[in-house]
Design a protein around this motif. Structure first.
Motif, PDB file in Angstrom:
ATOM      1  N   GLN A 109       0.849  -1.193   0.000  1.00 56.99           N
ATOM      2  CA  GLN A 109       0.000   0.000   0.000  1.00 56.99           C
ATOM      3  C   GLN A 109       0.880   1.236   0.000  1.00 56.99           C
ATOM      4  OE1 GLN A 109      -3.531  -0.326  -0.020  1.00 56.99           O
ATOM      5  NE2 GLN A 109      -3.429   1.802  -0.664  1.00 56.99           N
ATOM      6  N   SER A 111       1.876   5.243   0.166  1.00 52.68           N
ATOM      7  CA  SER A 111       1.453   6.286   1.109  1.00 52.68           C
ATOM      8  C   SER A 111       0.424   7.227   0.494  1.00 52.68           C
ATOM      9  CB  SER A 111       2.665   7.088   1.582  1.00 52.68           C
ATOM     10  OG  SER A 111       3.335   7.675   0.476  1.00 52.68           O
ATOM     11  N   LYS A 112       0.440   7.342  -0.844  1.00 50.48           N
ATOM     12  CA  LYS A 112      -0.530   8.177  -1.551  1.00 50.48           C
ATOM     13  C   LYS A 112      -1.107   7.390  -2.723  1.00 50.48           C
ATOM     14  CE  LYS A 112       1.611  12.637  -0.421  1.00 50.48           C
ATOM     15  NZ  LYS A 112       2.153  13.910  -0.956  1.00 50.48           N
ATOM     16  N   ASN A 141      -4.839   1.025  -4.556  1.00 49.96           N
ATOM     17  CA  ASN A 141      -3.730   1.957  -4.760  1.00 49.96           C
ATOM     18  C   ASN A 141      -4.025   3.040  -5.793  1.00 49.96           C
ATOM     19  OD1 ASN A 141      -1.043   1.349  -3.272  1.00 49.96           O
ATOM     20  ND2 ASN A 141      -1.832  -0.681  -3.787  1.00 49.96           N
TER      21      ASN A 141
END
Length: 247
Positions: A109, A111-112, A141
């Protein structure tokens, strides 16, 4: 006392990575596939906005190096195989717009959220029972209406294990013969090892079009482009470029 990092092996178990990195672009239809993928990305670039690209299963960085040349992009390249990861870091060491991460693409995953997720020949390295989990993770994602661009090898349709093996042999033997005809014996050797790996389910888990499309649809995607790069007139499977949109 610092812990010793666990070595994870996938493709490095059955492929010489240095030879792979040097010769894989000679794989039949690879350059045409890569050009189509880059075309799809380039037409979505904007001068006033950084596009976030997540590359899944970056391997030794063959595709990543091309992505890194694009303007206005920030790339996260994920690879699970420790030996691939070390080569990936080395090969991308001068690319300032790329973050290289060792991780499992099935549950990684970022972070953005990404605008674009890309993979090339990566689905083949995910076990059959984890394919839907991978599709759902790609969805997680991506931003809404973000796209997933996939370059992959697909084999003829099969309904049983004997049929799967027959389809694998049909596809790989075609690619091996074509590589030899074009004078690329190193590619043929890589493909022979991939075929062995697939037949014995060591690390090459090819599937057919219907499995891919149904799995992505069930994970919240729609197909907005499907391009069989080649071979055009052979019923042996082939190299495809898909573009999926998160809906």
């Amino acid at each position: 006392m610092p812990s010793i990092p666990q070595i994870k092996e996938e493709m490095s178990r059955y492929v010489d990575l240095e030879k792979y990195h040097k010769h894989e672009r000679k794989h039949p239809f690879y350059e045409e596939m890569l050009a189509d993928i880059l075309f799809e990305i380039k037409k979505r670039l904007k001068k006033d906005k950084i596009i976030r690209i997540l590359e899944l299963g970056a391997g030794t960085g063959i595709v990543t190096l091309e992505l890194a040349k694009l303007p206005f992009v920030k790339i996260t390249a994920v690879e699970i195989d420790t030996h691939c990861y070390e080569l990936l870091k080395k090969n991308l060491s001068e690319c300032k717009n790329v973050d290289v991460i060792q991780g499992d693409v099935v549950n990684f995953q970022a972070s953005k959220l990404s605008d674009i997720v890309v993979s090339v020949f990566s689905h083949d390295h995910i076990q059959y029972n984890r394919q839907y989990e991978l599709a759902r993770n790609i969805n997680k994602n991506l931003r809404l209406h973000g796209i997933y661009i996939m370059g992959n090898e697909l084999i003829p349709k099969f309904k049983s294990e004997p049929e799967r093996k027959k389809s694998l042999k049909l596809y790989h033997n075609f690619i091996i013969e074509k590589a030899l005809q074009e004078g690329h014996k190193e590619v043929a050797e890589i493909e022979k090892k991939a075929l062995y790996s697939g037949l014995h389910k060591i690390g090459d888990f090819k599937f057919h079009e219907k499995i891919l499309e149904e799995g992505m649809e069930n994970a919240g995607f729609k197909v907005i482009k499907k391009n069989k790069i080649g071979p055009k007139n052979e019923k042996v499977g082939g190299v495809f470029v898909y573009v999926f949109e998160k809906t």
